[in-house]
Design a protein around this motif. Sequence first.
Motif, mmCIF file in Angstrom:
data_model
loop_
_atom_site.group_PDB
_atom_site.id
_atom_site.type_symbol
_atom_site.label_atom_id
_atom_site.label_comp_id
_atom_site.label_asym_id
_atom_site.label_seq_id
_atom_site.Cartn_x
_atom_site.Cartn_y
_atom_site.Cartn_z
ATOM 1 N N PHE A 146 40.764 50.475 38.791
ATOM 2 C CA PHE A 146 39.666 49.574 39.106
ATOM 3 C C PHE A 146 40.150 48.224 39.628
ATOM 4 O O PHE A 146 39.378 47.265 39.679
ATOM 5 C CB PHE A 146 38.801 49.358 37.862
ATOM 6 C CG PHE A 146 38.142 50.617 37.392
ATOM 7 C CD1 PHE A 146 36.867 50.957 37.806
ATOM 8 C CD2 PHE A 146 38.807 51.490 36.534
ATOM 9 C CE1 PHE A 146 36.269 52.129 37.384
ATOM 10 C CE2 PHE A 146 38.216 52.660 36.109
ATOM 11 C CZ PHE A 146 36.942 52.988 36.534
ATOM 12 N N ALA A 147 41.392 48.147 40.027
ATOM 13 C CA ALA A 147 42.000 46.867 40.384
ATOM 14 C C ALA A 147 41.218 46.118 41.449
ATOM 15 O O ALA A 147 41.112 44.891 41.405
ATOM 16 C CB ALA A 147 43.445 47.080 40.833
ATOM 17 N N THR A 148 40.678 46.817 42.431
ATOM 18 C CA THR A 148 39.949 46.142 43.512
ATOM 19 C C THR A 148 38.535 46.683 43.658
ATOM 20 O O THR A 148 37.872 46.412 44.657
ATOM 21 C CB THR A 148 40.702 46.300 44.844
ATOM 22 O OG1 THR A 148 40.916 47.703 45.098
ATOM 23 C CG2 THR A 148 42.035 45.578 44.796
ATOM 24 N N ALA A 149 38.055 47.452 42.687
ATOM 25 C CA ALA A 149 36.709 48.016 42.775
ATOM 26 C C ALA A 149 35.623 46.960 42.995
ATOM 27 O O ALA A 149 34.692 47.197 43.763
ATOM 28 C CB ALA A 149 36.409 48.837 41.525
ATOM 29 N N PRO A 150 35.678 45.797 42.345
ATOM 30 C CA PRO A 150 34.618 44.808 42.569
ATOM 31 C C PRO A 150 34.494 44.358 44.025
ATOM 32 O O PRO A 150 33.406 43.984 44.464
ATOM 33 C CB PRO A 150 35.036 43.638 41.659
ATOM 34 C CG PRO A 150 35.855 44.274 40.585
ATOM 35 C CD PRO A 150 36.613 45.359 41.278
ATOM 36 N N CYS A 151 35.604 44.391 44.753
ATOM 37 C CA CYS A 151 35.565 43.944 46.148
ATOM 38 C C CYS A 151 34.614 44.808 46.957
ATOM 39 O O CYS A 151 33.723 44.303 47.659
ATOM 40 C CB CYS A 151 36.965 43.990 46.756
ATOM 41 S SG CYS A 151 38.200 42.997 45.877
ATOM 42 N N SER A 152 34.811 46.127 46.874
ATOM 43 C CA SER A 152 33.989 47.032 47.651
ATOM 44 C C SER A 152 32.624 47.267 47.024
ATOM 45 O O SER A 152 31.666 47.604 47.713
ATOM 46 C CB SER A 152 34.708 48.367 47.841
ATOM 47 O OG SER A 152 35.154 48.877 46.603
ATOM 48 N N ALA A 153 32.517 47.074 45.703
ATOM 49 C CA ALA A 153 31.254 47.342 45.022
ATOM 50 C C ALA A 153 30.265 46.198 45.157
ATOM 51 O O ALA A 153 29.056 46.434 45.243
ATOM 52 C CB ALA A 153 31.517 47.634 43.545
ATOM 53 N N SER A 189 43.749 36.482 57.300
ATOM 54 C CA SER A 189 44.354 37.767 57.621
ATOM 55 C C SER A 189 45.543 38.120 56.761
ATOM 56 O O SER A 189 46.042 39.225 56.813
ATOM 57 C CB SER A 189 44.790 37.763 59.091
ATOM 58 O OG SER A 189 45.768 36.749 59.291
ATOM 59 N N SER A 190 46.004 37.179 55.938
ATOM 60 C CA SER A 190 47.251 37.437 55.216
ATOM 61 C C SER A 190 47.102 37.443 53.713
ATOM 62 O O SER A 190 48.081 37.571 53.010
ATOM 63 C CB SER A 190 48.279 36.361 55.591
ATOM 64 O OG SER A 190 47.887 35.109 55.074
ATOM 65 N N ARG A 191 45.867 37.325 53.169
ATOM 66 C CA ARG A 191 45.765 37.088 51.746
ATOM 67 C C ARG A 191 45.928 38.316 50.886
ATOM 68 O O ARG A 191 45.771 38.251 49.694
ATOM 69 C CB ARG A 191 44.441 36.398 51.443
ATOM 70 C CG ARG A 191 44.539 34.976 51.940
ATOM 71 C CD ARG A 191 43.394 34.154 51.449
ATOM 72 N NE ARG A 191 43.348 32.960 52.289
ATOM 73 C CZ ARG A 191 42.261 32.360 52.617
ATOM 74 N NH1 ARG A 191 41.115 32.784 52.188
ATOM 75 N NH2 ARG A 191 42.302 31.303 53.380
ATOM 76 N N ASP A 200 41.442 33.682 44.853
ATOM 77 C CA ASP A 200 40.984 33.479 46.223
ATOM 78 C C ASP A 200 41.751 34.380 47.185
ATOM 79 O O ASP A 200 42.972 34.309 47.278
ATOM 80 C CB ASP A 200 41.150 32.014 46.642
ATOM 81 C CG ASP A 200 40.256 31.084 45.848
ATOM 82 O OD1 ASP A 200 40.511 29.871 45.868
ATOM 83 O OD2 ASP A 200 39.300 31.551 45.214
ATOM 84 N N GLY A 201 41.046 35.232 47.889
ATOM 85 C CA GLY A 201 41.665 36.099 48.866
ATOM 86 C C GLY A 201 42.058 37.465 48.352
ATOM 87 O O GLY A 201 42.530 38.297 49.134
ATOM 88 N N VAL A 202 41.879 37.747 47.057
ATOM 89 C CA VAL A 202 42.270 39.040 46.509
ATOM 90 C C VAL A 202 41.552 40.187 47.222
ATOM 91 O O VAL A 202 42.112 41.257 47.433
ATOM 92 C CB VAL A 202 41.995 39.084 44.989
ATOM 93 C CG1 VAL A 202 42.030 40.503 44.445
ATOM 94 C CG2 VAL A 202 43.020 38.226 44.249
#
Length: 799
Positions: A533-540, A102-104, A665-667
């Motif tokens: 695009f910093a976190t695009a891979p997470c949702s994509a 929950s904190s990463r 890890d956790g990004v």
Amino acid sequence: MAQPNANPHNVDYESLPLNAQGLPPSPQAPYYNPPQLGQHGSPSEVALTDPTVQTRFLGAARYDEPGGYSPRDSFASSHRTGSGNDLNSEYAGSAYALNPLSSRTNPPYRDYGNDGYESDHDQMNAEAARGGRRNYLAEKQSMYGPPKAKSSRKVIILAIIAAIILLALAVGIPLYFAVFKPKSKDAAPEGTVSPESKDVEDPIDVKPVSALVTGGDGSTVTLDDGSTMVYRNRFGGHWYYDENDPYNNGARAQAWTPALNETFNYGVDKMRGVNLGGWLNTEPFIVPALYEKYVNTSTVAVDEWTLSLAMRADTAGGGINQLEEHYKTFITERDFAEIADAGLNYVRIPIGYWAVEVKEGEPFFEKVSWTYFLKAIKWARKYGLRINLDLHAVPGSQNPWNHSGRRGQANFLNGPMGLANAQRTLDIIRVIAEFISQDQYKDVVTMFGIMNEPRGPDVGEEQLSRFYLESYNIIRRASGVGEGKGPIISFHDGFWPLDRWANFLPQADRIAMDAHKYLAFNDDQFDQPMSAFATAPCSAWGAEFNASMGTVGLTGAGEWSNAINDCGLYLNEVDEGARYEGRYRNNGRRVGSCETWTDWTRYSASMKNDIKQFAMASMDAFQNYFFWTWKIGNSSVSGRVQTPAWSYQLGLHNGWMPQDPREADGVCGNIAPWLPPLRPWQTGGAGAGQIPAAVTSSLAWPPPSIINAGAASLLPTYVPTGVIPTLTAPTPTGSSMTARPDPGNGWANPGDTAGYMTEAAGCSYLDPWVGPTGQIPVPLCTAAARRNVLPAPEPTHIL
């Protein structure tokens, strides 16, 4: 954004979800779940259920005319990652435990020193606490502690003890500093722009210990060429090589990665890997200098086929042996050591089928690359790295792109020679599988990607599935079934969504799915900055990979890069420019200048940080991955790398790749994580290999028909009467061996005695590269020959 094209070679794919501003969403935003394809659906049947989401399409394989070619497609998809909870995994360590799910994203606390790495003291004491390893600082304090009071009644005894201690110190102190004592990291190699300087400990110049066969950070290691180097490993790894025990698997890449003689717990231990692209299977954008030499000659080098022709014609310039010079110099032993020091534990090594054999008229450099793959096995063993062997190019080509060996059309499972080329490919897979399944190599070459990027629409879903099952049977006949028996078998997704492969080959023994995710090749290029695009891979991508881990088994990204556009020298083709600049096929849709992206010497600190964030989001989304690629060669014209987004090494040296991949890890916030373990049969346990008979019957080999050719029974096919081109390794020649270690005879299963697929007497054959419009000879075979060429399809079982 791109729209469907009437061209039948265009293939659509899952959207990269964009918000109302045209930017990728944050990882906290709900996932966009594309419609699933039915068992018999085609990509063109996919319809968006959300009209606010615009579909993006594969940069499709266009054919301007029969026999034309297309640069490689763009592939993207959707969703994100999870973490292991096995107490024996890296996640049982203190740093990971201090980062609850929950904190990463806050950011998490990490037990690192000021330079971004775990400090020597924290790392070693944490290792001692959680793994029972020796606490080296405590050992050192004990070694140099003050002597206890002496008793006059024991002078003689103490004198003897003192002599023993002095002898121990004389041997132990050099060993301690040469093998165990952690040192600071090396400076960036000459010619690179170094990250900000850190306060680091000066290395101690220690003479190598005589007959040293192993060592940790700061030890001196002797290389294959006789030179020496100081081994650097910031993460507790150690090298191991004893010329008199050459198949010893005692090396460990990092403290958190199992040594080669230990069990790698797939699904818990992460594959953090990098490709060695462009080495044993060349690509123009990776090694541009090889191709630049022949861009203005009568035979323009655009792929390895034409490069080989140009080199063979250039006898004054070194001929085809120029390729061996490339093999010798582009990737060396030092790269393997550096890869381990980068915190990576796997290498994916692409090879072409010509490492095994070629037919008359095929200009490739036959078998020489295999001798360098053997060096790769030796070096990987020495530095504790595992290998994913990737068959990157097959007879006839499995896609129309230059990396398949010859650009143009796919002749594998396509056209009149499609079935014969598939038969030949199965034999090449068999020869490789028999070699790597031998005890001497199976703990190093632990994964076999049987074919890189077969383009699904060109070969057919049913046909490719049947080929995959037959390949599985061949490999398991070579290795046997069960944990530790031969390689994990990796299947590429064919550019279909991973959920299309859900429950493929249920209870198959150790299979894996491989998806390649790129943003670079969209017809409509992104005009947003890298920060968007910093976190695009997470949702994509993250959730898609998580789901596949549950429905298929081990799933990873065999290729990905930091590129969000197609800027880079020869990235599309030798004779094509970039879409980003409007110069790809002169489409005129210019977004901007590629200089902003390719001149990495001018990257600002914020630009580097944005790229790094994208890289870490990709790592966390994929969980198991192989970056494409480790190294990009300099242009012979500019003298520098011109596709920097594709070089892990360059980013590592210059600050846009994480110095420790565990930083990732956790990004992604661990949204919708997949939770281990894998099912027992997915790791070679109970039930492994017990594929239901109904499945094996429905996917029996060969397929009844071939795309662009018709009934398989009417096509040219080979018969197993040829001589097998067995792969072998040289016998080790250590200086003080009492007995020569056995390198194996290249054949793990002596019961496999079938001949090699070759032409049948009395039958006619076309050029394997004839293309889909080739005319089948009439008559194909004499009546007597025809009866022995193609047996009726039968279910095949390996148990």
